[in-house]
Design a protein around this motif. Structure first.
Motif, PDB file in Angstrom:
ATOM      1  N   HIS A 165      -5.785  -7.911   1.778  1.00 41.83           N
ATOM      2  CA  HIS A 165      -6.506  -6.675   1.770  1.00 41.83           C
ATOM      3  C   HIS A 165      -7.506  -6.967   3.161  1.00 41.83           C
ATOM      4  O   HIS A 165      -7.667  -6.021   4.234  1.00 41.83           O
ATOM      5  CB  HIS A 165      -6.706  -5.959   0.542  1.00 41.83           C
ATOM      6  CG  HIS A 165      -7.181  -4.882   1.250  1.00 41.83           C
ATOM      7  ND1 HIS A 165      -6.179  -3.684   1.541  1.00 41.83           N
ATOM      8  CD2 HIS A 165      -8.223  -4.210   0.669  1.00 41.83           C
ATOM      9  CE1 HIS A 165      -6.920  -2.571   1.645  1.00 41.83           C
ATOM     10  NE2 HIS A 165      -8.032  -2.356   1.244  1.00 41.83           N
ATOM     11  N   GLU A 185       0.806  -1.336  -0.053  1.00 43.34           N
ATOM     12  CA  GLU A 185       0.462   0.337   0.116  1.00 43.34           C
ATOM     13  C   GLU A 185       0.801   1.554   0.086  1.00 43.34           C
ATOM     14  O   GLU A 185       0.931   2.368  -0.622  1.00 43.34           O
ATOM     15  CB  GLU A 185      -1.261  -0.031   1.456  1.00 43.34           C
ATOM     16  CG  GLU A 185      -1.668  -0.634   1.615  1.00 43.34           C
ATOM     17  CD  GLU A 185      -2.721  -1.370   2.659  1.00 43.34           C
ATOM     18  OE1 GLU A 185      -2.344  -0.743   3.365  1.00 43.34           O
ATOM     19  OE2 GLU A 185      -3.945  -1.661   2.106  1.00 43.34           O
ATOM     20  N   VAL A 237      -4.468   3.266  -4.440  1.00 41.40           N
ATOM     21  CA  VAL A 237      -4.246   1.719  -3.606  1.00 41.40           C
ATOM     22  C   VAL A 237      -5.438   1.427  -4.001  1.00 41.40           C
ATOM     23  O   VAL A 237      -4.891  -0.509  -3.881  1.00 41.40           O
ATOM     24  CB  VAL A 237      -4.112   2.597  -2.792  1.00 41.40           C
ATOM     25  CG1 VAL A 237      -3.514   1.312  -1.005  1.00 41.40           C
ATOM     26  CG2 VAL A 237      -2.232   3.178  -2.243  1.00 41.40           C
ATOM     27  N   HIS A 284       0.970   3.419  -2.754  1.00 39.65           N
ATOM     28  CA  HIS A 284       0.721   5.491  -2.375  1.00 39.65           C
ATOM     29  C   HIS A 284       1.904   6.619  -2.961  1.00 39.65           C
ATOM     30  O   HIS A 284       0.912   7.683  -3.722  1.00 39.65           O
ATOM     31  CB  HIS A 284       0.018   5.556  -0.917  1.00 39.65           C
ATOM     32  CG  HIS A 284       0.248   6.573  -0.123  1.00 39.65           C
ATOM     33  ND1 HIS A 284       0.442   7.652  -0.182  1.00 39.65           N
ATOM     34  CD2 HIS A 284      -1.349   7.004  -0.306  1.00 39.65           C
ATOM     35  CE1 HIS A 284      -0.084   8.245   0.500  1.00 39.65           C
ATOM     36  NE2 HIS A 284      -1.405   8.121  -0.056  1.00 39.65           N
ATOM     37  N   LEU A 312      -4.536  -3.246  -4.622  1.00 36.71           N
ATOM     38  CA  LEU A 312      -4.987  -3.796  -3.834  1.00 36.71           C
ATOM     39  C   LEU A 312      -6.194  -5.245  -3.848  1.00 36.71           C
ATOM     40  O   LEU A 312      -6.464  -6.161  -3.756  1.00 36.71           O
ATOM     41  CB  LEU A 312      -5.079  -3.676  -2.146  1.00 36.71           C
ATOM     42  CG  LEU A 312      -4.170  -3.248  -1.748  1.00 36.71           C
ATOM     43  CD1 LEU A 312      -3.360  -4.637  -1.157  1.00 36.71           C
ATOM     44  CD2 LEU A 312      -2.940  -2.226  -2.038  1.00 36.71           C
TER      45      LEU A 312
END
Length: 219
Positions: free
Chosen positions: A217, A184, A200, A188, A204
């Protein structure tokens, strides 16, 4: 089959080979390298690995390799980029013989026409895979089912279709060999300002279904 952060238990150093051939697509090799090297502070290093000391991209950008192609044999993970000469490379027995990849101990990913190399190496078998629209008929001809998706993974092997899907391969590798939180953070950092949470989330959402349950996740 590797299901957790085996590398963390073995060593802090994670070595990744990004296979980059003459005629390569800059987006595939450089985006993946940039994102994966966000993990450098934790001992990671992603290297451009090529069969010759220099390779020239599909748009005329010439670079020097960081590692020889044979480095892929010892790397913890391997990403195979795409390019305009991949079909010729896939028929080059010398190059194929030099790629002794082992999905039992390595994470292996392929981008667009790199999927054709995985097929020729016999690493896909009957597994469905992703690739770009140009390469799709060649991958099908090699006996592999192509699905209409940006990313798919089966155990330690993943494929992606579309140049910008390289971020998904990078996120998957980070989530598998480190943590979802690390993935992440890496996405990001590179995502556009004002759209970071969206990027993000997309990354994910793409890779989480293919992570071990305790590393998804949702967890």
């Amino acid at each position: 089959m590797l299901t957790g952060p085996l590398w963390a238990a073995r060593s802090l150093v994670v070595q990744i080979a990004i296979l980059t051939f003459d005629g390569f697509n800059e987006l595939d090799s450089f985006i993946a390298a940039g994102i994966l090297n966000r993990m450098r502070a934790k001992g990671w290093a992603a290297h451009i690995a090529s069969p010759t000391p220099e390779v020239t991209s599909m748009n005329g950008v010439t670079i020097k390799r960081q590692r020889p192609l044979e480095f892929a044999r010892e790397a913890d993970a391997v990403l195979i980029g795409s390019g305009i000469k991949t079909r010729d490379i896939a028929n080059d027995a010398t190059i194929l013989d030099s790629l002794k990849l082992d999905p039992a101990r390595q994470l292996i990913g392929a981008q667009c026409s790199g999927t054709l190399l995985l097929a020729k190496l016999g690493l896909l078998g009957s597994l469905p895979a992703c690739t770009d629209l140009t390469t799709k008929p060649w991958v099908i001809e090699a006996g592999v089912e192509v699905i209409d998706a940006p990313f798919v993974a089966h155990g330690n092997i993943a494929t992606a279709g579309g140049c910008l899907a390289s971020q998904y391969l990078a996120a998957w590798m980070i989530a598998r060999m480190a943590t979802v939180e690390d993935a992440e953070q890496a996405i990001h950092y590179v995502a556009p300002v004002g759209e970071k949470d969206r990027y993000v989330g997309l990354a994910l959402d793409a890779v989480s279904p293919f992570l071990p349950k305790d590393r998804s996740h949702a967890a």
